[in-house]
Design a protein around this motif. Structure first.
Motif, PDB file in Angstrom:
ATOM      1  N   LEU A  23      95.251  29.028  39.900  1.00  0.00           N
ATOM      2  CA  LEU A  23      95.599  27.610  39.785  1.00  0.00           C
ATOM      3  C   LEU A  23      96.034  27.029  41.122  1.00  0.00           C
ATOM      4  CD1 LEU A  23      97.621  27.730  36.425  1.00  0.00           C
ATOM      5  CD2 LEU A  23      95.301  26.853  36.761  1.00  0.00           C
ATOM      6  N   LEU A  24      96.802  27.799  41.894  1.00  0.00           N
ATOM      7  CA  LEU A  24      97.290  27.312  43.184  1.00  0.00           C
ATOM      8  C   LEU A  24      96.145  27.086  44.159  1.00  0.00           C
ATOM      9  CD1 LEU A  24      99.585  26.655  45.134  1.00  0.00           C
ATOM     10  CD2 LEU A  24      99.753  29.101  45.658  1.00  0.00           C
ATOM     11  N   ILE A  25      95.219  28.039  44.225  1.00  0.00           N
ATOM     12  CA  ILE A  25      94.074  27.881  45.128  1.00  0.00           C
ATOM     13  C   ILE A  25      93.204  26.716  44.675  1.00  0.00           C
ATOM     14  CG2 ILE A  25      91.942  28.990  45.928  1.00  0.00           C
ATOM     15  CD1 ILE A  25      93.496  31.657  45.875  1.00  0.00           C
ATOM     16  N   GLY A  26      93.060  26.561  43.357  1.00  0.00           N
ATOM     17  CA  GLY A  26      92.323  25.410  42.836  1.00  0.00           C
ATOM     18  C   GLY A  26      92.970  24.097  43.238  1.00  0.00           C
ATOM     19  N   ALA A  27      94.314  24.053  43.201  1.00  0.00           N
ATOM     20  CA  ALA A  27      95.026  22.840  43.602  1.00  0.00           C
ATOM     21  C   ALA A  27      94.828  22.550  45.093  1.00  0.00           C
ATOM     22  CB  ALA A  27      96.515  22.984  43.286  1.00  0.00           C
ATOM     23  N   LEU A  28      94.839  23.602  45.904  1.00  0.00           N
ATOM     24  CA  LEU A  28      94.641  23.424  47.351  1.00  0.00           C
ATOM     25  C   LEU A  28      93.235  22.921  47.662  1.00  0.00           C
ATOM     26  CD1 LEU A  28      96.454  26.644  48.612  1.00  0.00           C
ATOM     27  CD2 LEU A  28      97.183  24.299  49.022  1.00  0.00           C
ATOM     28  N   ILE A  29      92.243  23.484  46.991  1.00  0.00           N
ATOM     29  CA  ILE A  29      90.860  23.047  47.211  1.00  0.00           C
ATOM     30  C   ILE A  29      90.681  21.608  46.729  1.00  0.00           C
ATOM     31  CG2 ILE A  29      88.456  23.452  46.555  1.00  0.00           C
ATOM     32  CD1 ILE A  29      89.123  26.433  46.432  1.00  0.00           C
ATOM     33  N   SER A  30      91.303  21.268  45.606  1.00  0.00           N
ATOM     34  CA  SER A  30      91.237  19.890  45.109  1.00  0.00           C
ATOM     35  C   SER A  30      91.899  18.936  46.092  1.00  0.00           C
ATOM     36  CB  SER A  30      91.919  19.791  43.742  1.00  0.00           C
ATOM     37  OG  SER A  30      91.248  20.568  42.778  1.00  0.00           O
ATOM     38  N   GLY A  31      93.053  19.345  46.636  1.00  0.00           N
ATOM     39  CA  GLY A  31      93.725  18.513  47.628  1.00  0.00           C
ATOM     40  C   GLY A  31      92.868  18.288  48.853  1.00  0.00           C
ATOM     41  N   TYR A  32      92.182  19.347  49.284  1.00  0.00           N
ATOM     42  CA  TYR A  32      91.288  19.198  50.435  1.00  0.00           C
ATOM     43  C   TYR A  32      90.127  18.270  50.104  1.00  0.00           C
ATOM     44  CZ  TYR A  32      87.798  20.114  53.955  1.00  0.00           C
ATOM     45  OH  TYR A  32      86.855  19.939  54.946  1.00  0.00           O
ATOM     46  N   GLY A  33      89.530  18.466  48.928  1.00  0.00           N
ATOM     47  CA  GLY A  33      88.401  17.623  48.540  1.00  0.00           C
ATOM     48  C   GLY A  33      88.767  16.155  48.480  1.00  0.00           C
ATOM     49  N   ILE A  34      89.954  15.857  47.968  1.00  0.00           N
ATOM     50  CA  ILE A  34      90.402  14.465  47.854  1.00  0.00           C
ATOM     51  C   ILE A  34      90.721  13.879  49.220  1.00  0.00           C
ATOM     52  CG2 ILE A  34      92.271  12.985  47.003  1.00  0.00           C
ATOM     53  CD1 ILE A  34      92.415  14.886  44.549  1.00  0.00           C
ATOM     54  N   LEU A  35      91.469  14.617  50.027  1.00  0.00           N
ATOM     55  CA  LEU A  35      91.969  14.080  51.290  1.00  0.00           C
ATOM     56  C   LEU A  35      90.924  14.099  52.405  1.00  0.00           C
ATOM     57  CD1 LEU A  35      95.565  15.594  51.189  1.00  0.00           C
ATOM     58  CD2 LEU A  35      94.903  13.212  50.829  1.00  0.00           C
ATOM     59  N   ASP A  36      90.317  15.252  52.636  1.00  0.00           N
ATOM     60  CA  ASP A  36      89.296  15.281  53.693  1.00  0.00           C
ATOM     61  C   ASP A  36      87.978  14.718  53.196  1.00  0.00           C
ATOM     62  OD1 ASP A  36      89.095  15.874  56.420  1.00  0.00           O
ATOM     63  OD2 ASP A  36      87.875  17.640  56.033  1.00  0.00           O
ATOM     64  N   GLY A  37      87.843  14.571  51.874  1.00  0.00           N
ATOM     65  CA  GLY A  37      86.621  14.005  51.316  1.00  0.00           C
ATOM     66  C   GLY A  37      86.350  12.601  51.818  1.00  0.00           C
ATOM     67  N   PHE A  38      87.404  11.761  51.865  1.00  0.00           N
ATOM     68  CA  PHE A  38      87.150  10.390  52.335  1.00  0.00           C
ATOM     69  C   PHE A  38      86.935  10.355  53.843  1.00  0.00           C
ATOM     70  CE2 PHE A  38      91.899  10.343  52.438  1.00  0.00           C
ATOM     71  CZ  PHE A  38      92.105   9.931  53.753  1.00  0.00           C
ATOM     72  N   ASP A  39      87.545  11.309  54.583  1.00  0.00           N
ATOM     73  CA  ASP A  39      87.259  11.405  56.021  1.00  0.00           C
ATOM     74  C   ASP A  39      85.791  11.722  56.268  1.00  0.00           C
ATOM     75  OD1 ASP A  39      89.886  10.990  56.517  1.00  0.00           O
ATOM     76  OD2 ASP A  39      90.367  13.051  57.061  1.00  0.00           O
ATOM     77  N   LEU A  40      85.308  12.719  55.540  1.00  0.00           N
ATOM     78  CA  LEU A  40      83.902  13.127  55.689  1.00  0.00           C
ATOM     79  C   LEU A  40      82.967  12.011  55.246  1.00  0.00           C
ATOM     80  CD1 LEU A  40      84.205  16.772  54.309  1.00  0.00           C
ATOM     81  CD2 LEU A  40      84.004  16.079  56.705  1.00  0.00           C
ATOM     82  N   GLY A  41      83.336  11.326  54.169  1.00  0.00           N
ATOM     83  CA  GLY A  41      82.513  10.216  53.697  1.00  0.00           C
ATOM     84  C   GLY A  41      82.457   9.082  54.699  1.00  0.00           C
ATOM     85  N   ALA A  42      83.611   8.777  55.312  1.00  0.00           N
ATOM     86  CA  ALA A  42      83.641   7.731  56.339  1.00  0.00           C
ATOM     87  C   ALA A  42      82.767   8.125  57.525  1.00  0.00           C
ATOM     88  CB  ALA A  42      85.079   7.491  56.792  1.00  0.00           C
ATOM     89  N   GLY A  43      82.789   9.407  57.868  1.00  0.00           N
ATOM     90  CA  GLY A  43      81.942   9.875  58.966  1.00  0.00           C
ATOM     91  C   GLY A  43      80.467   9.793  58.631  1.00  0.00           C
ATOM     92  N   ALA A  44      80.117  10.138  57.390  1.00  0.00           N
ATOM     93  CA  ALA A  44      78.712  10.086  56.975  1.00  0.00           C
ATOM     94  C   ALA A  44      78.172   8.656  56.995  1.00  0.00           C
ATOM     95  CB  ALA A  44      78.566  10.679  55.573  1.00  0.00           C
ATOM     96  N   LEU A  45      79.062   7.678  56.834  1.00  0.00           N
ATOM     97  CA  LEU A  45      78.656   6.265  56.829  1.00  0.00           C
ATOM     98  C   LEU A  45      78.698   5.632  58.221  1.00  0.00           C
ATOM     99  CD1 LEU A  45      80.648   5.085  53.670  1.00  0.00           C
ATOM    100  CD2 LEU A  45      78.169   5.314  53.827  1.00  0.00           C
ATOM    101  N   HIS A  46      79.146   6.394  59.218  1.00  0.00           N
ATOM    102  CA  HIS A  46      79.484   5.809  60.516  1.00  0.00           C
ATOM    103  C   HIS A  46      78.328   5.066  61.173  1.00  0.00           C
ATOM    104  CE1 HIS A  46      82.235   5.390  63.854  1.00  0.00           C
ATOM    105  NE2 HIS A  46      81.321   5.847  64.696  1.00  0.00           N
TER     106      HIS A  46
END
Length: 344
Positions: free
Chosen positions: A15-38
């Motif tokens: 559960l803890l590792i799942g929470a960490l991966i979810s946190g990464y997906g949510i937080l760095d996800g919009f960074d990566l998305g912004a970069g893909a749209l650059h």
């Protein structure tokens, strides 16, 4: 086996590792998305604003990936070693893309020549897109299983990773991150760039919904084992139903231009999709589509109980600190982006 609140230690770490991966997906996800749209932004000022929108937070968001990888190594070393061996080339490409993304963000503003900034703009866009695609590719292969024998040795070929289902999941992850990033940029911009973002949000939302529907149907048809747990525990049908409702609500918020609520919906969508993935795997961490004896469960891969218990104590102290830091940074840099001489 020791338990805490009725759950054994390997499950807590799952559960803890799942929470960490979810946190990464949510937080760095919009960074990566912004970069893909650059590269959709044509003007220099627009590109600078888009970069400075993620500038204060992008490196902190990657901390979640580092902690997640460290937690996987500490709690389930067998899985860590197996995945790094199996996905050796994808992980090397992932690290190269992460490095080039960081370099692109930092180097772009060091010189004012047009060719220099264009070069790093292209690198930034390509590296961000590559990271999202590679994460999706790895996720797609983990969902359908990878060819492992009874000794957890990889018996497949490199080209096996690039199967239609994994490629579909890869594109779906990219589409979700692009939508996530577009809504974040809309909250940080104004005037003409904001108007540009409304168009991109509308386009990326349609792209994601198409990918979401296609990936869902493909999973039900070609990866039926992911739905087995829902037949065993019907109450868990609430998860896919919630995911569909959240996606519909996200589209409704987009039509009303309530991008903060839409952004929250895309964040919840990211978390729910990862919860669905974890639910289909549990109690396994790795599935073998070659030999069922190659499946790796949390109990086979876990460290000793004393190690898990000690590390869980450190996690209980460290996780609130990471959360506090994340909230502090986002609160400090809230509001619209204003360019200054020291900006990217």
């Amino acid at each position: 086996m020791d338990t805490i609140l009725g759950l054994d230690l390997p499950t807590w770490w799952f559960l803890l590792i799942g929470a960490l991966i979810s946190g990464y997906g949510i937080l760095d996800g919009f960074d990566l998305g912004a970069g893909a749209l650059h590269l959709f932004f044509r003007k220099e000022q627009s590109r600078r604003i888009a970069l400075n929108a993620i500038g204060p937070v992008w490196d902190g968001n990657e901390v979640w990936l580092v902690i997640g990888a460290g937690a996987l190594f500490a709690a389930f070393p067998l899985v860590y070693g197996t995945l790094l061996s199996v996905f050796y080339l994808p992980f090397i490409l992932l690290l190269v893309a992460i490095i080039f993304r960081a370099i692109s963000i930092e180097f772009r503003s060091k010189e004012e020549m047009t060719w220099w900034r264009t070069l790093w703009d292209v690198c930034y866009c390509l590296s961000s897109s590559t990271i999202a695609l590679l994460f999706g590719l790895i996720l797609g292969n983990l969902i359908q299983g990878i060819p492992l024998d009874k000794d957890y040795q990889f018996v497949g070929r490199l080209r096996d990773f690039f199967n239609p289902y994994a490629l579909l999941i890869s594109v779906t992850v990219l589409s979700l991150f692009m939508l996530h990033g577009a809504m974040y940029l809309a909250m940080k911009t104004e005037d003409r760039l904001y108007a540009k973002m409304t168009i991109l949000i509308n386009q990326t939302s349609k792209f994601f919904i198409l990918c979401f529907i296609t990936a869902s149907m493909a999973t039900l048809i070609y990866v039926p084992h992911m739905a087995a747990i829902f037949h065993k525990y019907p109450i868990l049908f609430a998860l896919p139903v919630s995911a569909v409702l959240i996606v519909l609500n996200m589209r409704r918020m987009i039509e009303k231009r309530r991008y903060l609520r839409g952004f929250i919906s895309s964040a919840v969508t990211t978390a729910l999709l990862l919860v669905l993935f974890a639910s289909g795997l549990y109690p396994n961490l790795v599935l073998s589509n070659y030999d069922v004896r190659g499946n790796i469960s949390i109990y086979e891969a876990a460290s000793t109980d004393s190690s898990l218990r000690t590390m869980l104590l450190f996690a209980a102290i460290g996780m609130p600190l990471v959360l506090t830091y994340t909230v502090f940074v986002f609160w400090t840099f809230r509001g619209k982006v204003k360019l200054e001489d020291t900006s990217y």
